[in-house]
Design a protein around this motif. Structure first.
Motif, PDB file in Angstrom:
ATOM      1  N   ALA A  91       1.130  -3.633   4.429  1.00 40.40           N
ATOM      2  CA  ALA A  91       0.890  -2.006   4.946  1.00 40.40           C
ATOM      3  C   ALA A  91       1.773  -1.811   5.901  1.00 40.40           C
ATOM      4  N   ASP A  92       2.867  -0.840   5.108  1.00 37.85           N
ATOM      5  CA  ASP A  92       3.833  -0.339   6.216  1.00 37.85           C
ATOM      6  C   ASP A  92       3.622   1.322   5.856  1.00 37.85           C
ATOM      7  N   PRO A  93       2.610   1.897   6.418  1.00 36.66           N
ATOM      8  CA  PRO A  93       2.344   3.130   6.351  1.00 36.66           C
ATOM      9  C   PRO A  93       3.460   4.246   6.984  1.00 36.66           C
ATOM     10  N   GLU A 149       0.192   6.740  -7.079  1.00 40.50           N
ATOM     11  CA  GLU A 149      -1.154   6.903  -6.730  1.00 40.50           C
ATOM     12  C   GLU A 149      -1.242   6.883  -5.053  1.00 40.50           C
ATOM     13  N   ASP A 150      -2.442   7.560  -4.647  1.00 45.25           N
ATOM     14  CA  ASP A 150      -2.892   7.652  -3.259  1.00 45.25           C
ATOM     15  C   ASP A 150      -3.666   6.305  -3.140  1.00 45.25           C
ATOM     16  N   PHE A 151      -3.020   5.448  -2.048  1.00 47.46           N
ATOM     17  CA  PHE A 151      -3.706   4.062  -2.016  1.00 47.46           C
ATOM     18  C   PHE A 151      -5.055   4.289  -1.378  1.00 47.46           C
ATOM     19  N   LEU A 152      -5.371   5.620  -0.609  1.00 43.53           N
ATOM     20  CA  LEU A 152      -6.750   5.702  -0.071  1.00 43.53           C
ATOM     21  C   LEU A 152      -7.826   6.060  -1.123  1.00 43.53           C
ATOM     22  N   GLN A 207       8.490  11.983  -5.749  1.00 44.79           N
ATOM     23  CA  GLN A 207       9.909  11.965  -5.561  1.00 44.79           C
ATOM     24  C   GLN A 207      10.230  10.605  -4.983  1.00 44.79           C
ATOM     25  N   ARG A 208       9.784  10.140  -4.141  1.00 41.91           N
ATOM     26  CA  ARG A 208       9.894   8.752  -3.620  1.00 41.91           C
ATOM     27  C   ARG A 208       9.255   7.785  -4.678  1.00 41.91           C
ATOM     28  N   PHE A 209       8.324   7.890  -5.411  1.00 39.89           N
ATOM     29  CA  PHE A 209       7.962   7.116  -6.443  1.00 39.89           C
ATOM     30  C   PHE A 209       9.072   6.773  -7.400  1.00 39.89           C
ATOM     31  N   CYS A 252       0.859  -1.148  -0.021  1.00 38.93           N
ATOM     32  CA  CYS A 252      -0.130   0.063   0.115  1.00 38.93           C
ATOM     33  C   CYS A 252       1.067   1.390  -0.070  1.00 38.93           C
ATOM     34  N   CYS A 253       2.103   1.310   0.695  1.00 34.07           N
ATOM     35  CA  CYS A 253       2.819   2.397   0.832  1.00 34.07           C
ATOM     36  C   CYS A 253       4.214   1.980   0.641  1.00 34.07           C
ATOM     37  N   SER A 254       4.902   2.176  -0.432  1.00 34.61           N
ATOM     38  CA  SER A 254       5.812   1.197  -0.899  1.00 34.61           C
ATOM     39  C   SER A 254       7.414   1.701  -0.644  1.00 34.61           C
ATOM     40  N   ALA A 255       7.713   3.114  -1.233  1.00 35.93           N
ATOM     41  CA  ALA A 255       8.818   3.700  -1.402  1.00 35.93           C
ATOM     42  C   ALA A 255       9.777   3.485  -0.160  1.00 35.93           C
ATOM     43  N   PRO A 256      10.947   3.083  -0.144  1.00 35.63           N
ATOM     44  CA  PRO A 256      11.776   2.973  -1.310  1.00 35.63           C
ATOM     45  C   PRO A 256      11.784   1.536  -1.762  1.00 35.63           C
ATOM     46  N   GLY A 257      10.908   0.811  -1.531  1.00 32.63           N
ATOM     47  CA  GLY A 257      10.445  -0.531  -2.033  1.00 32.63           C
ATOM     48  C   GLY A 257      11.318  -1.739  -1.556  1.00 32.63           C
ATOM     49  N   ASN A 258      11.803  -1.885  -0.161  1.00 30.58           N
ATOM     50  CA  ASN A 258      12.517  -2.806   0.343  1.00 30.58           C
ATOM     51  C   ASN A 258      11.496  -4.114   0.480  1.00 30.58           C
ATOM     52  N   LYS A 259      10.311  -3.590   1.116  1.00 29.20           N
ATOM     53  CA  LYS A 259       9.403  -4.858   1.243  1.00 29.20           C
ATOM     54  C   LYS A 259       8.601  -5.189  -0.029  1.00 29.20           C
ATOM     55  N   THR A 260       8.713  -4.307  -0.897  1.00 31.21           N
ATOM     56  CA  THR A 260       7.893  -4.576  -2.229  1.00 31.21           C
ATOM     57  C   THR A 260       8.650  -5.785  -2.763  1.00 31.21           C
ATOM     58  N   PHE A 292       2.043   0.899  -4.678  1.00 30.20           N
ATOM     59  CA  PHE A 292       1.453   2.129  -4.494  1.00 30.20           C
ATOM     60  C   PHE A 292       2.321   3.030  -3.496  1.00 30.20           C
ATOM     61  N   GLU A 293       2.778   4.301  -4.590  1.00 25.05           N
ATOM     62  CA  GLU A 293       3.366   5.296  -3.745  1.00 25.05           C
ATOM     63  C   GLU A 293       2.866   6.544  -4.134  1.00 25.05           C
ATOM     64  N   LYS A 294       2.358   7.166  -2.880  1.00 22.49           N
ATOM     65  CA  LYS A 294       1.878   8.568  -3.471  1.00 22.49           C
ATOM     66  C   LYS A 294       2.895   9.688  -3.512  1.00 22.49           C
ATOM     67  N   ASN A 295       3.856   9.862  -2.905  1.00 18.29           N
ATOM     68  CA  ASN A 295       4.928  10.850  -3.172  1.00 18.29           C
ATOM     69  C   ASN A 295       5.680  10.827  -4.539  1.00 18.29           C
ATOM     70  N   GLN A 304      -4.064   7.578  13.498  1.00 18.75           N
ATOM     71  CA  GLN A 304      -5.389   7.734  12.740  1.00 18.75           C
ATOM     72  C   GLN A 304      -5.204   7.469  11.186  1.00 18.75           C
ATOM     73  N   PHE A 305      -4.063   8.122  10.680  1.00 20.17           N
ATOM     74  CA  PHE A 305      -3.725   7.633   9.175  1.00 20.17           C
ATOM     75  C   PHE A 305      -3.699   6.151   8.893  1.00 20.17           C
ATOM     76  N   GLN A 306      -2.726   5.824   9.736  1.00 17.62           N
ATOM     77  CA  GLN A 306      -2.556   4.391   9.625  1.00 17.62           C
ATOM     78  C   GLN A 306      -3.804   3.475   9.706  1.00 17.62           C
TER      79      GLN A 306
HETATM   80  C1  LIG Z   1       7.223   3.842   5.989  1.00 21.27           C
HETATM   81  S1  LIG Z   1       7.371   4.277   4.130  1.00 21.27           S
HETATM   82  C2  LIG Z   1       7.293   2.865   3.337  1.00 21.27           C
HETATM   83  C3  LIG Z   1       8.872   1.952   3.610  1.00 21.27           C
HETATM   84  C4  LIG Z   1       8.640   0.610   2.446  1.00 21.27           C
HETATM   85  N1  LIG Z   1       7.689  -0.059   3.066  1.00 21.27           N
HETATM   86  C5  LIG Z   1       9.990   0.018   2.645  1.00 21.27           C
HETATM   87  O1  LIG Z   1      10.000  -1.104   3.469  1.00 21.27           O
HETATM   88  O2  LIG Z   1      10.681   0.194   1.911  1.00 21.27           O
HETATM   89  C6  LIG Z   1       5.880   4.958   3.843  1.00 21.27           C
HETATM   90  C7  LIG Z   1       5.556   5.522   2.332  1.00 21.27           C
HETATM   91  O3  LIG Z   1       4.258   5.282   2.430  1.00 21.27           O
HETATM   92  C8  LIG Z   1       3.975   6.602   1.474  1.00 21.27           C
HETATM   93  N2  LIG Z   1       2.757   7.052   1.507  1.00 21.27           N
HETATM   94  C9  LIG Z   1       2.131   8.000   2.601  1.00 21.27           C
HETATM   95  N3  LIG Z   1       0.871   8.167   2.428  1.00 21.27           N
HETATM   96  C10 LIG Z   1       0.557   7.220   1.153  1.00 21.27           C
HETATM   97  C11 LIG Z   1      -0.572   7.051   0.623  1.00 21.27           C
HETATM   98  N4  LIG Z   1      -2.046   7.502   0.743  1.00 21.27           N
HETATM   99  N5  LIG Z   1      -0.801   6.157  -0.570  1.00 21.27           N
HETATM  100  C12 LIG Z   1       0.231   5.747  -1.032  1.00 21.27           C
HETATM  101  N6  LIG Z   1       1.579   5.853  -0.328  1.00 21.27           N
HETATM  102  C13 LIG Z   1       1.576   6.909   0.629  1.00 21.27           C
HETATM  103  C14 LIG Z   1       4.888   7.499   1.877  1.00 21.27           C
HETATM  104  O4  LIG Z   1       5.372   8.318   0.826  1.00 21.27           O
HETATM  105  C15 LIG Z   1       6.252   6.407   2.299  1.00 21.27           C
HETATM  106  O5  LIG Z   1       7.242   6.562   1.102  1.00 21.27           O
END
Ligand SMILES: C[S@@+](CC[C@H](N)C(=O)[O-])C[C@H]1O[C@@H](n2cnc3c(N)ncnc32)[C@H](O)[C@@H]1O
Length: 467
Positions: free
Chosen positions: A317-319, A299-302, A276-278, A247-255, A271-274, A377-379
């Protein structure tokens, strides 16, 4: 220099005459403005005393005379020079001169990287290196070509060869839980990369802390690929082929870890919303050769249309979180780390990890407290969203926060709002468990990493399955 002399006298009472640390310290400095500084220097001086005396003796031997007469003063000055915030001895004097002349020798004896920040000299966490199984990254065509060129046993030998050649892996120990994860001592790691930093460009390895590698490892080991876990529900078992969403993937280690473990059974949507991080995520997925398995989506996962993903059965989910488990985080200053060290040293008065995280939370200002609650709350929103996907079977939720407001409290609220899900006991053999709270009495089904004890960043992992 006078204050150092007074510290050295106290050190003698503790280290040589075996006086009780706190009794002596308070007797000498209670009500004195120097108490805090004395405490800071002396706690480290006591801890490193034997080693520093040994170094002093080596310098004496090298000089063939007893140039360091007062070992306790030498010890206090070495601590000030190498372990204090200012890293500088005030005033002058013969001992300061000796320390300056022997700076590199002392640093190497103490295993200190003089370029590292203060915190990393206090608690050196291990570095973890994850070996990437190349099989999962290669697309079918290249793989077939390779197989026709070589017999599989030779292939395997070639991989072993590279493994041996890799200096990083040579110095590392295999992890006792996570396959293909190696632990390397902080100083050995620094030594390897200072000699040849190109090892970090290798696409065979990824530097990923053990705590960060746990969620996806456990999602597969404890749920998707588990043959033995009797507490798994039928509804959590994988179909023959299935997809995964990070759901929240950058920099992608878990992906990338998920892409590796899925072993041809499906795809990973990252999915990665930001923006630059994407870009960073995409670049890494390409560099490691995972484009065939991973689809990166900026994209915004939400806001995702869940009906577009009918084959997705599992979620990572690693928000975003407060990051308060990371020792190099700004919220852990040297004083706080010292407090933790002291807490751990005294078994009788030792506070539990839960109590300590509560105390740390209380020490924050209101802005920080609100930030942590807001992140929780966001998580929860991210978890509530993934629960709406049509074929969901199970997921992992993780943060690198030490606070209950982001971890156990989020788990409790999620379970309250989503009655068709339940917790799965994560990694039964792992010692540091999630907190049992009033609301979540089985919080110990989750796991935690205590950054002060588990030699990896502070972390929290919960596994959920569909009932
Ligand atoms: C904790 S990091 C993820 C680290 C990643 N799981 C790893 O192991 O490399 C959380 C990421 O979620 C992204 N993010 C935050 N809100 C998001 C959303 N609504 N949709 C998609 N990505 C989101 C952030 O920009 C950030 O890059």
């Amino acid at each position: 220099m006078n204050k150092y002399i007074s510290y050295s006298k106290v050190l003698k009472q503790i280290a040589v005459d075996k006086g009780n640390f706190k009794t002596v310290l308070f007797r000498e400095f209670k009500g004195d403005s120097k108490l805090k500084e004395a405490y800071g220097i002396l706690i480290k001086a006591v801890k490193n005393y034997d080693k520093i005396v040994e170094i002093g003796s080596l310098i004496n031997q090298k000089e063939k005379k007893n140039i360091i007469g007062n070992m306790q003063l030498f010890c206090v000055l070495v601590i000030e020079q190498f372990y204090s915030k200012k890293k500088k001895i005030e005033g002058g004097g013969q001992l300061k001169k000796i320390i300056t002349e022997n700076k590199d020798f002392i640093a190497s004896q103490l295993n200190i990287d003089q370029n590292a920040d203060n915190n990393s000299n206090l608690i050196k966490q291990d570095v973890h290196v994850r070996w990437i199984s190349k099989d999962s990254t290669q697309n079918k065509q290249t793989k077939e070509k390779q197989v026709s060129k070589k017999k599989s046993s030779e292939d395997k030998m070639q991989i072993e060869d590279i493994r041996l050649q890799n200096q990083m892996i040579q110095k590392a120990q295999p992890d006792d839980i996570i396959e293909n994860l190696y632990t390397i001592n902080y100083n050995d790691y620094q030594a390897v990369i200072s000699k040849d930093s190109s090892v970090l460009d290798s696409t065979d390895i990824v530097i990923q802390s053990k705590s960060s590698a746990m969620p996806v490892y456990l999602l597969f080991k404890n749920i998707i690929d588990s043959q033995s876990n009797e507490s798994l529900s039928e509804a959590s078992r994988p179909s023959k082929s299935f997809d995964i969403i990070d759901c929240c993937s950058a920099p992608g280690n878990k992906t990338m870890q998920a892409a590796e473990y899925i072993k041809g059974r499906g795809k990973v949507f990252a999915f990665e919303k930001n923006q630059q991080r994407f870009e960073l995520l995409k670049e890494r997925v390409q560099k490691y050769g995972f484009e065939q398995v991973i689809s990166c989506l900026n994209e915004d996962f939400l806001s995702v249309d869940v009906t577009q993903y009918p084959n997705v059965e599992y979620f990572v989910a690693d928000p975003s979180c407060s990051g308060t488990g990371m020792l190099n985080h700004i919220y852990f200053d040297e004083d706080q780390i010292q407090l933790e060290e002291e807490n751990l040293q005294n078994q009788q008065t030792k506070k539990s990890f839960m109590e300590r995280t509560q105390q740390i939370f209380e020490s924050y200002d209101n802005k920080m407290k609100q930030r942590i609650v807001g992140l929780g709350q966001f998580q929860l929103k991210i978890l509530n969203k993934l629960a709406t996907f049509p074929s969901i079977k199970a997921f992992s939720y993780s943060t690198c926060s030490i606070h209950q407001q982001e971890n156990e409290d989020v788990v409790f609220k999620f379970l309250q709002e989503n009655k068709s899900f339940q917790l799965v006991e994560a990694c039964p053999q792992w010692k540091t468990r999630g907190f049992k709270t009033k609301n979540l009495p089985d919080g110990n089904k989750c796991i935690r990493f205590n950054p002060f004890e588990d030699k990896s960043d502070g972390f929290f992992v919960a596994l959920f399955q569909k009932k």
